[in-house]
Structure formats: structure tokens, C-alpha cells
Design an enzyme around this catalytic site. Structure first.
Site, PDB file in Angstrom:
ATOM      1  N   ASP A  85       0.807  -1.218   0.000  1.00 40.10           N
ATOM      2  CA  ASP A  85       0.000   0.000   0.000  1.00 40.10           C
ATOM      3  C   ASP A  85       0.838   1.265   0.000  1.00 40.10           C
ATOM      4  O   ASP A  85       0.333   2.360  -0.221  1.00 40.10           O
ATOM      5  CB  ASP A  85      -0.846   0.033   1.281  1.00 40.10           C
ATOM      6  CG  ASP A  85      -2.180  -0.651   1.104  1.00 40.10           C
ATOM      7  OD1 ASP A  85      -2.614  -0.812  -0.042  1.00 40.10           O
ATOM      8  OD2 ASP A  85      -2.777  -1.013   2.125  1.00 40.10           O
TER       9      ASP A  85
HETATM   10  C1  GLC Z   1      -0.583   2.606   5.912  1.00 39.82           C
HETATM   11  C2  GLC Z   1       0.206   1.438   6.406  1.00 39.82           C
HETATM   12  C3  GLC Z   1       0.004   0.221   5.586  1.00 39.82           C
HETATM   13  C4  GLC Z   1      -1.461  -0.019   5.425  1.00 39.82           C
HETATM   14  C5  GLC Z   1      -2.197   1.223   4.933  1.00 39.82           C
HETATM   15  C6  GLC Z   1      -3.676   0.953   4.915  1.00 39.82           C
HETATM   16  O1  GLC Z   1      -0.154   2.984   4.686  1.00 39.82           O
HETATM   17  O2  GLC Z   1       1.577   1.732   6.430  1.00 39.82           O
HETATM   18  O3  GLC Z   1       0.632  -0.884   6.184  1.00 39.82           O
HETATM   19  O4  GLC Z   1      -1.653  -1.044   4.502  1.00 39.82           O
HETATM   20  O5  GLC Z   1      -1.939   2.288   5.773  1.00 39.82           O
HETATM   21  O6  GLC Z   1      -4.421   2.027   4.459  1.00 39.82           O
HETATM   22  C1  GLC Z   2      -1.373  -3.645   5.472  1.00 37.82           C
HETATM   23  C2  GLC Z   2      -2.619  -3.718   4.647  1.00 37.82           C
HETATM   24  C3  GLC Z   2      -2.449  -4.645   3.486  1.00 37.82           C
HETATM   25  C4  GLC Z   2      -1.202  -4.322   2.741  1.00 37.82           C
HETATM   26  C5  GLC Z   2       0.001  -4.290   3.652  1.00 37.82           C
HETATM   27  C6  GLC Z   2       1.251  -3.846   2.956  1.00 37.82           C
HETATM   28  O1  GLC Z   2      -1.199  -4.849   6.170  1.00 37.82           O
HETATM   29  O2  GLC Z   2      -3.719  -4.122   5.402  1.00 37.82           O
HETATM   30  O3  GLC Z   2      -3.564  -4.557   2.626  1.00 37.82           O
HETATM   31  O4  GLC Z   2      -1.039  -5.270   1.737  1.00 37.82           O
HETATM   32  O5  GLC Z   2      -0.243  -3.411   4.705  1.00 37.82           O
HETATM   33  O6  GLC Z   2       1.212  -2.494   2.643  1.00 37.82           O
END
Ligand code: GLC
Ligand code: GLC
Length: 813
Positions: A485
Site C-alpha cells: 500500500d
Molecule cells: C498505511 C500502512 C500500511 C497499510 C495502509 C492501509 O499505509 O503503512 O501498512 O496497509 O496504511 O491504508
Molecule cells: C497492510 C494492509 C495490506 C497491505 C500491507 C502492505 O497490512 O492491510 O492490505 O497489503 O499493509 O502495505
């Protein structure tokens, strides 16, 4: 250092000090009503949706951290001494303390000054309320007069509004009190048709429903003025902050024990049945609920039902091996965590406030991989819910709200890996159950009941969404982000506070993801097989052609000499390449591409995994990338916003470590696969709890990487795709029992030192007792299999289908 111990027999983690390195929590509830409870009785409850139907208030970011919960104060009338069995919030020293977190229940015992109090909390099956049984025992030689004061602070339902809209909320609070029941009816006079209640199954000596009257304006929860005074004030809340507190006073002879049952419940009524008289709420359903827990026998029966329920779920896959840590992860805690992520997605934990994210499209599909064998019917329903938030072009809402099941507009779509996870989740369901009828279900696009197509058609749109969105190198366009993400290649945000995930300042048809390419090749064959099973051979062939093409493209444009590239950015520049100064190598494409088999024949897959070991491995797990980003890169987005070693910027992101485990098994490296497994599996980290800090019975999302000051320290425990993927890695890839379209496949890849193990697996109604032996101490390779004494060809056991128990002997070699 340990702060407790596993009790494998009772399937509990037993904490022996309230001062754990962080609150160690548990989840209560399985269906509609849920609670979070820490080892010091902190936490909160809600009905279905942690944001919209919050019953009790909880202050995140509080000081001390975990203050607020369902507290029971014990006051000794002889000396005025008062305390709480979970230690917090009063923090009086206890002569004895123990917290047992079990499957769906938590029992906390504290003893002080010759009185022992046990608070047993659980949510019975099929019940919208939390039951607390308080057992108070006089362990001294003298008669004692004591009072128990309960305490729960009501949230004004919408947890977001509750924490922001004070100009209104401080004037809306309303309660009723009748007999031993406190009713919380804020906003019931207008549009709400639900209320909460808090009861105890005996006469009370007083009550409080107004926070200020109970606690005192200048006091904290460690010294509520009512408890200090030893007398309830019978306050009736009018606005401000409604609470529920009962006073129960009792005399206890030496050795005498008394128990009482508190219920914190939720009631919903049809509009026309809301009132029993003007302004008087209809209490009938609450009284019926309370009646169900009138006696200890009622509690014991419900607890036994809960235990049976969990035994049933866990019985689907049980291992017996010589490794206790492995046994307890596989048999108890990993599947338990998988079920919690099924219930919660990413909504409510001690790191997820319950008001933020709803259900993630990607997350929920992956969670399914971890629980589909436990609750296939609910997995089916979940798949259909998720698919209904897909758009006609195959893209999908990134999140949806559990209460409305509608896609979340604020976050929108554009995460280009999302569609493929639907294929993966659906394939897992079909492999587990053999139920192809799910493919014929009519499922809306964008939750519009007037615009539907079969689930199969949704899968087709998922698959071709990738095909229709290829970039300059023929690799998939990344969109807002792929699995990571925080790799936001079209974001280019310069505004503080802007969401990295939803801001797209660039049109975005250049940046490509090698990870999605790997995912496409990994998941695509399941789609092709599903086509074939539907007799659509031409479609299957077409899909396989696209997959083959992607495989070639990935080798041609996605390999960097010694490992797979991560992506191409908006300028068409490489990311995750040795040409980069920072972020030269990323874990995700190495895992996913090798899982997909890309580069295996060419020897490139092995090279990629060696590079992972050389460059990304640490003693606490494999970091996400190296070297970390030392500054913010406009063209990379959130990943470079974290200080080095945390989260996606070179943290040990536990979710993708299992991809490396599985990838290692593709290459037959059982020793290495298990090494990676045991580095992050929580039971193996119990002894370093002072470093790890999170619960030693569940996975955390992240462990700080080697570039971080606090290397080895975990964060974000409980709600993470880590649970499902590690479960898949250990149970399917390493121990090698895999549900497949045609039966149960047996393909272990284990440490060569292992002699063998036994697995009991319930599959499509039959029970297979599978004994794997490893006389030649190999890492991989099945020499022969017999089912009920008969040798079989290959390593897929065709479902027997007689509902019986079948003995399977597997010899490796
Ligand atoms: C933030 C976190 C990431 C997560 C995302 C969800 O970017 O670092 O881990 O997946 O929020 O919106
Ligand atoms: C968080 C989010 C997941 C994403 C991950 C890596 O765990 O929930 O959707 O893939 O972060 O960013």
C-alpha cells in the site's frame, strides 16, 4: 524473558504478571457481538461494527496506555482497601495474579488481603452480549465484608462521533435504571432502535450511571470517589457521560465463595416495539437475555458450548509432531488468529481504532485462505459480499463497510492487485469444498442489485482487468498501489496529511508492478482450471496464453540479474534494482514470482532466493527491502515516509515472509523454509518477549528491521494477513497437506532432520489421518502413498466421500 506460558491442554496462554511488555489482548465473540479484552481487563465491546455500534468507550492513545474496560473494584469494608483483580487501573499490588486467554474467553484472577476475585469474560454463541462471571472468595480465616463495584463507560454509539462531537454529545446521554439493570438509551428517543444494558443477577445495594458522580471530576479510574467512599451514589445520568456501575455488598465467611453474573448486552427492536410507555424503553428483550444467564450452570453450559465450537473448528487440521511450538501454532493459535481476522478484518485491535478501515478487498480475500477449511459456508458468503463491491471493468473498491456491505467511496478503487485476490479466494473455497455452484451465483457490480453477473463472470473480469491494464513493458500497471500500500508511484504528494493511497496527482499509465505480474502467474492457472471445469476450454487456453506471456515478460523486463525487480516508476525507471542507490531489492516479487514458478527452470528463481537470504535476512525475519529509503522520494510515496527499518520501509513485514517460505518449498528447500517460519512464528519468540513485546501467541504485522533503533520489536498484533499466509505456508507448503480441485494433495517440504509427523485433516466430509515418514531424511519428494492400505498413483488423494476415517501412509524419499 517470558511473561507467562502456554497451557496446551486447555488451549490457553497463561500470563503471570499484569506488567507485560504491552497489553496482551484477546478477542471475545464469534458472530455479531464482539469484545476486546486485555490481560488487565482493558478494552471494549461492540455490535457488528466497531465504528457505528460501539457499546463501550475506549480511548486510544491514552495515558496510561490501556485505561478503560470492564472493571470490577473490590473494596474491603474493614480497612477501606480497594483494588481490581486485573491490577489496572488501581494498580494495588496483588498477592496473586493470573490471566488466562483462551479461545473466545478470558479469565483474570487477582488476590489481595485474603480475598480472591476471578473475572471470567466471554460472549456466548448466538448471544449479543458479554457475560462476566465474578467469583469472590474469602481466602482468609476471618469473616469479611466486601463490596464489588462494576464499571463500564458507555460510548454514544458512533465511535468516531463520540470522540469529536462534544458540543452535542455532552447533552444527549440518557439512561434508565430498573431493579439490577442499567439501560443505556442515548439517541433512542430519535433515530436509534437499539439500546445497551448492563445487569447483574442479584439485588444490588446501589448503582451509578453518571461518570462524574462515580469517578469524580478530578479523579482517575484508579480512584473513583464512589469506591473510595465505599457507597454508590445512585446517580442518574442526564447528558454528559453515561456509565453503568452496580454495587454489590456481601459478607463472606472464611473460605466462602460467591459468584455473580453480569451481562453487558445489546438489543435491537422494530420501530413499533421500541417503547413500552411514552419515554420508557421496551425492556422485554433485555430481560429475556438476562434470564438466559441466571445461574452458574447457565454460564458453565455456554462455556462448554463455546469449547465444543472451537474444538470443531480446530479439528479440521491437527498435527502431532515432536515440536511443541509447532504443534501449538498449527493446532491452536494460528487458526485462532485466522478466525479473528475473519471476524474483524482490519477494524478493531489495539492498533486499529475500529473507526478507520472497514473490510479490505485484498485483505479479506487473503484472510479467507486461512479460515476457509474451518468455516466454508461463511467463506462462501464472504466471497459473494466481496465480489459485490467489484466494478464492471473488474476493478474493485479497496474497502467496504461490514454493516452496509457497500464499497467505501472515500478510498475508492485503483489498487491493481485487488481483483486477482478474488480469484485466489474463490479458488481456495472451491478447492476446499468442491462446490462449483458458487460460480453460478448472481453477484452485483458496485452493490447494485439491478446490475449483476455470475461470480464466474466476476472472476473473468478480475483476470482480464490485468490484461487490459498493461504498461509500456507489458507488465501490469500498478495503479494507486499493489499489495504494498505504501509504494505509491502515481501519488507525488507534497501536501502534509494527504492520503498516500487516495491521492493520484499523475495520470498513472506508466508505472508497472512486477509483483502483480507474479501474482497473475501464480493465481491465473486457477482461473484457467476453473474455466476448464466449466467446460470452457477455449477460455482456459486463452487464459493460459496470457499467463505464459506474462511469465516471459517478467523474465525479460522484470529480472535484474540476481533478483526480480520490484516495479517501474512513473518515469519508466527501475525500482528494486541494483542500479538504485536505495531500495535495491524487495522481498515481494522474489516471493511471489518464485511461488508462481517464474525462473525456476532457468535457475533464476534460486538466484533470487539466495539474494533474499544474503541481503534481506536478519535474525528476527526477512526485511521488506534494502537499503532502506533514507529520505522522502516524491516518486515513491509512503514507503519513503517511514524512518528506516519501520513498516514498509525495510521493516520485517511478517505478511510476506511466508511467501519466501512457500517459494523455498517450490525449490525443495525444506530446511530453509522452516528456518524462515520459525524466525517469526510467535511461539518461537516467547522467550524474547521483552524484545518482541507483542503477544507470543499471535503474529504481528511488523517487526522492526535491522536499520531500526528497536530491531526485533513488533507492532500491530492480531489483525494482519500474516496470520493467513503463515498458516498457508506451514500447513500447506511445508507440512504439505493441500486442498486441491481434485482432492487432497500431499506434498511436504520439510527440514531433512525430521523423522516424520502425523496430521489429521477433515476434508469434504472425510477424516484423513496422514502419517508422513521420512526414513531417508530428504527435504522434499513423495516416494509412495497408501490410502487405507491401497497404494495410489501420484500424490493427490481423491475424496473418498463416505464420511469415514481414512488412514494415509506417506513415505518421503
Ligand atoms: C498505511 C500502512 C500500511 C497499510 C495502509 C492501509 O499505509 O503503512 O501498512 O496497509 O496504511 O491504508
Ligand atoms: C497492510 C494492509 C495490506 C497491505 C500491507 C502492505 O497490512 O492491510 O492490505 O497489503 O499493509 O502495505
Amino acid at each position: 524473558m517470558k511473561f507467562g506460558a502456554f497451557d496446551d491442554q486447555r488451549k490457553e496462554y497463561v500470563i503471570n504478571t499484569p506488567q507485560t511488555p504491552y497489553p496482551w489482548i484477546n478477542y471475545l465473540g464469534n458472530e455479531q457481538f464482539f469484545g476486546l479484552i486485555s490481560n488487565t481487563a482493558g478494552g471494549y465491546t461492540f455490535y457488528r461494527d466497531a465504528r457505528l455500534r460501539r457499546l463501550t468507550r475506549y480511548r486510544y492513545n491514552n495515558i496510561p496506555l490501556d485505561t478503560g474496560g470492564r472493571y470490577y473494584y473490590l473494596r474491603d469494608h474493614d480497612n477501606g482497601d480497594f483494588w481490581t483483580p486485573g491490577w489496572m487501573p488501581v494498580k494495588r499490588e496483588l498477592d496473586f495474579y493470573e490471566c488466562r486467554h483462551g479461545l473466545g474467553y478470558t479469565s483474570i484472577t487477582g488476590e489481595r488481603g485474603g480475598i480472591s476475585v476471578t473475572q471470567l469474560a466471554f460472549i456466548p454463541l448466538g448471544y449479543n452480549g458479554e457475560v462476566h462471571r465474578l467469583t469472590v472468595k474469602n481466602t482468609s480465616n476471618e469473616t469479611k465484608k466486601v463490596s464489588l463495584f462494576s464499571f463500564a463507560e458507555f460510548c454514544l454509539w458512533n465511535a468516531q462521533d463520540d470522540m469529536t462531537n462534544f458540543q452535542r454529545n455532552l447533552s444527549t446521554g440518557e439512561v434508565e435504571v430498573l431493579d439490577s439493570v442499567i439501560y443505556h438509551k442515548t439517541e433512542y428517543r430519535e433515530r436509534r432502535n437499539h439500546y445497551a444494558f448492563y445487569s447483574v443477577n442479584r439485588d444490588i445495594d446501589g448503582f451509578d450511571t453518571d461518570r462524574e458522580s462515580f469517578v469524580g471530576l478530578y479523579n482517575g479510574l484508579h480512584e473513583p470517589q464512589v469506591v473510595v467512599a465505599g457507597r454508590a451514589s445512585n446517580s442518574v445520568a442526564s447528558g454528559w457521560s453515561p456509565i453503568g456501575s452496580h454495587e454489590v455488598t456481601m459478607k463472606l465467611a472464611p473460605g466462602e465463595e460467591q459468584s455473580m453474573i453480569f451481562v453487558l448486552g445489546y438489543v435491537e427492536l422494530p420501530e413499533e416495539e421500541k417503547w413500552e410507555a411514552p419515554s420508557v424503553i421496551n425492556k422485554k428483550p433485555a430481560l429475556e437475555m438476562i434470564d438466559k444467564f441466571a445461574t452458574d450452570a447457565d454460564v458453565d453450559r455456554a462455556l462448554a458450548e463455546l469449547a465444543t465450537y472451537w474444538d470443531g473448528l480446530l479439528s479440521k487440521y491437527q498435527i502431532q509432531s515432536g515440536d511443541d511450538k509447532l504443534n501449538r501454532m498449527v493446532n491452536i493459535w494460528n487458526p485462532y488468529q485466522c478466525m479473528v481476522t475473519f471476524n474483524m478484518s482490519r477494524s478493531a485491535s489495539y492498533f486499529e481504532s475500529g473507526i478507520g478501515r472497514g473490510m479490505g478487498f485484498r485483505d479479506s480475500n487473503q484472510d479467507l485462505l486461512g479460515f476457509v477449511h474451518q468455516i466454508p459456508e461463511r467463506a462462501r458468503e464472504r466471497i459473494l459480499d466481496i465480489a459485490a463491491t467489484q466494478f464492471e471493468d473488474g476493478s474493485a473498491y479497496h474497502q467496504y463497510q461490514p454493516l452496509t456491505k457497500k464499497g467505501n467511496n472515500e478510498v475508492g478503487s485503483g489498487f491493481n492487485d485487488d481483483p486477482l485476490w478474488l480469484v485466489s479466494g474463490t479458488a481456495a473455497y472451491i478447492k476446499e469444498t468442491g462446490d462449483l455452484s458458487i460460480l453460478d451465483e448472481q453477484v452485483p457490480f458496485d452493490s447494485n442489485p439491478d446490475n449483476t453477473a455470475t461470480l464466474f463472470e466476476h472472476l473473468r473480469r478480475s483476470f482480464y482487468h490485468v490484461v487490459h491494464n498493461l504498461g509500456p513493458h507489458g507488465l501490469p500497471l500498478i495503479g494507486r498501489a499493489d499489495w504494498n500500500d505504501c509504494l505509491n508511484l502515481n501519488c507525488f504528494s507534497k501536501e502534509p496529511g494527504e492520503s498516500f493511497q487516495t491521492t493520484a496527482n499523475i495520470e498513472g499509465r506508466v508505472a508497472e508492478s512486477v509483483f502483480i505480474a507474479g501474482l497473475f502467474v501464480f493465481v491465473g492457472p486457477d482461473f484457467a482450471e476453473i474455466c476448464r471445469m466449466r467446460g470452457l476450454d477455449a477460455d482456459a487456453t486463452d487464459a493460459l496464453d496470457w499467463i505464459e506471456k506474462m511469465r516471459k515478460t517478467t523474465l525479460e523486463h522484470g529480472f535484474d540479474g540476481d533478483w526480480f525487480l520490484r516495479a517501474y516508476d512513473h518515469y519508466g525507471e527501475k525500482i528494486g534494482s541494483k542500479e538504485n542507490a536505495e531500495g535495491q531489492i524487495f522481498i515481494e516479487p522474489q516471493g511471489m514470482c518464485v511461488m508462481a514458478g517464474i525462473g525456476v527452470e532457468e535457475g533464476l528463481a534460486a538466484k533470487a532466493l539466495t539474494s533474499v537470504e544474503e541481503r534481506l535476512d536478519t535474525k528476527y525475519g526477512i526485511v521488506l527491502q534494502q537499503p532502506p529509503y533514507s529520505k522522502y522520494y516524491l516518486n515513491l510515496g509512503e514507503i519513503s515516509s517511514y524512518p528506516p527499518g519501520y513498516k514498509e520501509n525495510a521493516g520485517i513485514f511478517c505478511h510476506n515472509n511466508p511467501w519466501i517460505m512457500i517459494a523455498e518449498t517450490v525449490l525443495g528447500h525444506g530446511d530453509r523454509a522452516f528456518e524462515v517460519y520459525s524466525k517469526i512464528a510467535p511461539a518461537y519468540l516467547e522467550e524474547i518477549s521483552e524484545v518482541h513485546r507483542m503477544e507470543p501467541y499471535v503474529y504481528s504485522q511488523m517487526i522492526a528491521g535491522k536499520d531500526a533503533v528497536r530491531h526485533g520489536e513488533a507492532k500491530n498484533s492480531w489483525l494482519t494477513g500474516t496470520a493467513a499466509w503463515n498458516y498457508v505456508a506451514i500447513t500447506q507448503a511445508i507440512l504439505g497437506i493441500q486442498a486441491d480441485f481434485r482432492g487432497l494433495k500431499v506434498d511436504p517440504c520439510i527440514p531433512s532432520a525430521w523423522d516424520g509427523y502425523e496430521i489429521t485433516r477433515v476434508f469434504r466430509g472425510d477424516t484423513y489421518v496422514i502419517r508422513v515418514s521420512n526414513p531417508n531424511h530428504v527435504e522434499k519428494g513423495v516416494a509412495r502413498i497408501t490410502v487405507d492400505g491401497q497404494p495410489i498413483q501420484g500424490n493427490v488423494i481423491a475424496p473418498v466421500g463416505d464420511g469415514g476415517v481414512h488412514q494415509v501412509e506417506v513415505v518421503l524419499g
